[in-house]
Design a protein around this motif. Structure first.
Motif, PDB file in Angstrom:
ATOM      1  N   ALA A 388       3.589  26.485  11.610  1.00 51.87           N
ATOM      2  CA  ALA A 388       3.142  27.010  10.316  1.00 51.87           C
ATOM      3  C   ALA A 388       4.264  27.788   9.634  1.00 51.87           C
ATOM      4  O   ALA A 388       4.489  27.645   8.423  1.00 51.87           O
ATOM      5  CB  ALA A 388       1.910  27.891  10.513  1.00 51.87           C
ATOM      6  N   VAL A 419      -3.237  28.741   7.966  1.00 55.44           N
ATOM      7  CA  VAL A 419      -2.734  27.397   8.246  1.00 55.44           C
ATOM      8  C   VAL A 419      -2.482  27.238   9.750  1.00 55.44           C
ATOM      9  O   VAL A 419      -2.751  26.184  10.334  1.00 55.44           O
ATOM     10  CB  VAL A 419      -1.457  27.123   7.439  1.00 55.44           C
ATOM     11  CG1 VAL A 419      -0.799  25.815   7.863  1.00 55.44           C
ATOM     12  CG2 VAL A 419      -1.778  27.091   5.948  1.00 55.44           C
ATOM     13  N   THR A 439      -4.632  17.769  10.146  1.00 53.73           N
ATOM     14  CA  THR A 439      -4.370  19.211  10.057  1.00 53.73           C
ATOM     15  C   THR A 439      -2.941  19.482   9.612  1.00 53.73           C
ATOM     16  O   THR A 439      -2.694  20.419   8.845  1.00 53.73           O
ATOM     17  CB  THR A 439      -4.640  19.889  11.411  1.00 53.73           C
ATOM     18  OG1 THR A 439      -3.887  19.220  12.439  1.00 53.73           O
ATOM     19  CG2 THR A 439      -6.107  19.873  11.758  1.00 53.73           C
ATOM     20  N   SER A 443      -2.134  21.403   6.168  1.00 57.87           N
ATOM     21  CA  SER A 443      -1.310  22.613   6.224  1.00 57.87           C
ATOM     22  C   SER A 443      -0.162  22.537   5.225  1.00 57.87           C
ATOM     23  O   SER A 443       0.135  23.506   4.523  1.00 57.87           O
ATOM     24  CB  SER A 443      -0.759  22.788   7.642  1.00 57.87           C
ATOM     25  OG  SER A 443      -1.801  22.900   8.586  1.00 57.87           O
TER      26      SER A 443
END
Length: 545
Positions: A388, A419, A439, A443
Motif C-alpha cells: 500500500a 487500502v 483488491t 487499491s
C-alpha cells in the motif's frame, strides 16, 4: 475558459444572484403551504413540496452552470446590488447548495411514500421544508446576522422533526440533549460573530475573510483567536464531536427521512462553518491543533464503536460521528478544500445509506456465501502495508509530491491504511487469485482517486479558500501523532481475526459496544435521566414509575 458574450452581462449576473436565493424561498413557501393540510394523506401539499424541492434543485443547477461560465463577472443591476452582500455565490456556497438541494429533493420524495397514511404527514412535510430552506439560506449567507439566524432556525425546525413522535420517551430524551447542544453551539456562534464584527467593523463575510487573510502574516490578536475558538466550539457541538456526541446515536425514534436529512445535511453545518471562516481559523494555530486532536480522536473512537453495533441505523449513526470527526480533523490540518469534498461525498453516501437501510438486512442475507472467509496472517498484513505504501509513493510521485502540502501527503498516508486493510484480504493464503487481483486494482484506483479528487477540490476552490500553510513544529508533531495513531488502528483491525479469540477481545468489544460509557457519564452530568413521561392532550403516554 473564454466567457460567451451573452453570459458576460447584467442579465446573467442577475440570474446568478437570484437563482440561489430562489431555491430556499420555494421550499419556504411549500413548507408554510404544507401546514394547511396537516392530517392524513395531504397529497396536494406533499406533491407541492416535492415539486418545490425539484425546482430548487434546478435553480441551483442553473446558478452553478452560470458560475462555471463566469457569469458572475458581469455587472449586477442596481436593483439587485444588495443581494451581493446578503448572499454568496462562490464555489463553496454553490457546492453546498447542490449537495443540500439534491439530498433535500430525494428525502422529500422518499418521505411522501414512507409517511403515507401517517398522522400529521402535512405538518411533517412542512417542518422538513422549513429545515431544508434554513440550511440552504445558511450555506449561502453573506452576512454574520444571516448566517447566525439561519443556523439557529435550522436547529429549531429540526427539533420539531425529532419530536415527531412526542409520546416516545427515547425520542424526547434525545431531542432534549440535541436542544442543549444546539443552544450551546448557538451561543458560541453568536459570541464569535460579535467578536468578528467588533474586530473588522463589517457584517459581510467576504470582507471579513479578505481582512483576515491580510492579517495572516502578522497573526491574529486576542479577540480574533477567541473568535476562532468560539467558531470551533460551535462546530464541535453541531457536528457531534466527543464528548458531545451522544445525542446523535439516540435519535433513532424519528422517521427515516429525518435521519437521512440529519446525518447527510444538518450535522455537516459545523464543518461548513469552519470552511467558510477558514481565513479566520488560520489566525489561531492553537485552535486548529485542538481540532486535530478532538477530530482525530472522535474519528478513531467512532469507527471502532461502529464495528460493534448490531443495529443498522445505530451503526450508521456511529459512522457519521467518525466521519464528522475526520472532517474536523481535516479542518484542523487546514485542508479546507478536502474537508469540503469530504462533506459532499459523505452527504450523498449517508443519505443513500439511511434511505435504503430498511432493505439492508434483506440485501445482505441474500448475498450468496462463496465459502469460508480468507483470514490474513501476520505476514500477509505486513506485506499489504508495504505494498500500500509503495502504491501511494508511486502514485504520489506521478501526480507530483512537490505540489502537495505535507498535511495533504499525511492525509493520503492515513487513507492508504484503508487500502492496506483491503489488500490484506487479497493476500491471505486462502484467498483466490481473482480476489488478489481485484483488491490490487481497487487499491490502485483508490489511491489515484484521492490525488485526482484532491487536485480537483483545490482547483475548484482556488481563490475562495486559503492555501494550506507550511507546518511548524506543533503541526509536525500533530501530523506524526495522527499518522501513527491511524496506522496502529488499521493494523489492529487487519489482524483482529488473529487475536479475536483472546478473552480480552470479548471484554473490549463489550466496552466499545457501549461507547466506553462516555454517553452515560455525559447523561449524568447533564441530568438527562430527569426526563419523565407525561400525559399530554392528544398524545397519551404511561407515566414512568
Amino acid at each position: 475558459m473564454p466567457i460567451p458574450p451573452d453570459l458576460d452581462g447584467p442579465a446573467a449576473a442577475a440570474l446568478l444572484a437570484l437563482l440561489p436565493v430562489l431555491a430556499p424561498l420555494l421550499l419556504l413557501f411549500a413548507g408554510f403551504a404544507a401546514f394547511a393540510g396537516p392530517g392524513l394523506r395531504s397529497r396536494a401539499q406533499v406533491r407541492a413540496a416535492e415539486g418545490a424541492a425539484l425546482l430548487s434543485l434546478f435553480a441551483v443547477l442553473g446558478a452553478a452552470g452560470l458560475a462555471a461560465f463566469g457569469a458572475g463577472e458581469g455587472l449586477l443591476p442596481p436593483a439587485l446590488a444588495p443581494l451581493k452582500g446578503l448572499f454568496m455565490a462562490d464555489a463553496v456556497s454553490l457546492t453546498m447548495l447542490l449537495v443540500v438541494a439534491s439530498i433535500g429533493w430525494a428525502v422529500l420524495r422518499f418521505s411522501a411514500s414512507y409517511l403515507d397514511g401517517e398522522a400529521r404527514q402535512g405538518s411533517f412535510t412542512g417542518w422538513l421544508c422549513l429545515t431544508l430552506a434554513s440550511v440552504l439560506f445558511f450555506v449561502q449567507a453573506g452576512t454574520l446576522s444571516g448566517l447566525v439566524l439561519s443556523w439557529i432556525a435550522a436547529s429549531l425546525f429540526l427539533q420539531k422533526l425529532l419530536l415527531f413522535y412526542p409520546e416516545r420517551l427515547p425520542a424526547r430524551r434525545a431531542a432534549r440533549k440535541h436542544a442543549l447542544m444546539a443552544r450551546l453551539s448557538d451561543g458560541a456562534l453568536i459570541g464569535a460573530a460579535l467578536l468578528l464584527y467588533m474586530a473588522y467593523g463589517t457584517q459581510e463575510i467576504g470582507a471579513l475573510s479578505a481582512a483576515a487573510r491580510a492579517d495572516f502574516a502578522d497573526g491574529g490578536g486576542a479577540a480574533l483567536i477567541l473568535a476562532a475558538g468560539l467558531l470551533a466550539l460551535a462546530a464541535l457541538f453541531k457536528s457531534a464531536q466527543f464528548p458531545a456526541h451522544g445525542w446523535l446515536t439516540e435519535v433513532m425514534d424519528t422517521p427515516t427521512p429525518v435521519s437521512a436529512l440529519l446525518h447527510a445535511g444538518v450535522v455537516n453545518a459545523g464543518g461548513f462553518l469552519l470552511i467558510r471562516f477558514a481565513d479566520v481559523m488560520l489566525l489561531a494555530p492553537g485552535v486548529l491543533a485542538a481540532l486535530v486532536l478532538i477530530g482525530g480522536f472522535t474519528a478513531l473512537f467512532g469507527s471502532l464503536v461502529m464495528l460493534t453495533q448490531p443495529a443498522v441505523k445505530t451503526s450508521l449513526a456511529w459512522s457519521t460521528i467518525a466521519q464528522m470527526g475526520f472532517m474536523i480533523f481535516q479542518c484542523g490540518l487546514a485542508l479546507f478544500p478536502l474537508a469540503l469534498l469530504h462533506i459532499a461525498a459523505h452527504s450523498f453516501y449517508k443519505a443513500h445509506a439511511f434511505l435504503s437501510s430498511g432493505s439492508a438486512v434483506e440485501n445482505v442475507a441474500a448475498i450468496k456465501r462463496p465459502g469460508p472467509i480468507a483470514v490474513p496472517n501476520g505476514k500477509a498484513v505486513g506485506r499489504s502495508f508495504l505494498i500500500a505504501l509503495a502504491i501511494f509513493a508511486g502514485t504520489g510521485a506521478f501526480f507530483g509530491f512537490e505540489t502537495k502540502s505535507p498535511q495533504a501527503v499525511a492525509l493520503g498516508a492515513i487513507l492508504i491504511f484503508g487500502v492496506a486493510y483491503l489488500l490484506a484480504q487479497g493476500l491471505a493464503d486462502a484467498a483466490p487469485r481473482l480476489l488478489t487481483q481485484r483488491t490490487a486494482l481497487y487499491s490502485l484506483a483508490a489511491t489515484a482517486g484521492y490525488f485526482t479528487l484532491q487536485a480537483g477540490a483545490e482547483w475548484l476552490t482556488a481563490g475562495t479558500l486559503p492555501a494550506t500553510p507550511a507546518p511548524g513544529p506543533l503541526e509536525w508533531a500533530l501530523i506524526t501523532l495522527a499518522v501513527l495513531s491511524f496506522a496502529l488502528t488499521a493494523f489492529a483491525q487487519a489482524t483482529f481475526p488473529l487475536w479475536s479469540a483472546h478473552p480480552a477481545a470479548a471484554g473490549s468489544r463489550a466496552h466499545l459496544a457501549n461507547g466506553l460509557y462516555a454517553n452515560a457519564l455525559f447523561d449524568r452530568l447533564l441530568g438527562s435521566w430527569q426526563v419523565r413521561e407525561q400525559v399530554s392532550a392528544g398524545h397519551p403516554a404511561a407515566k414512568k414509575g
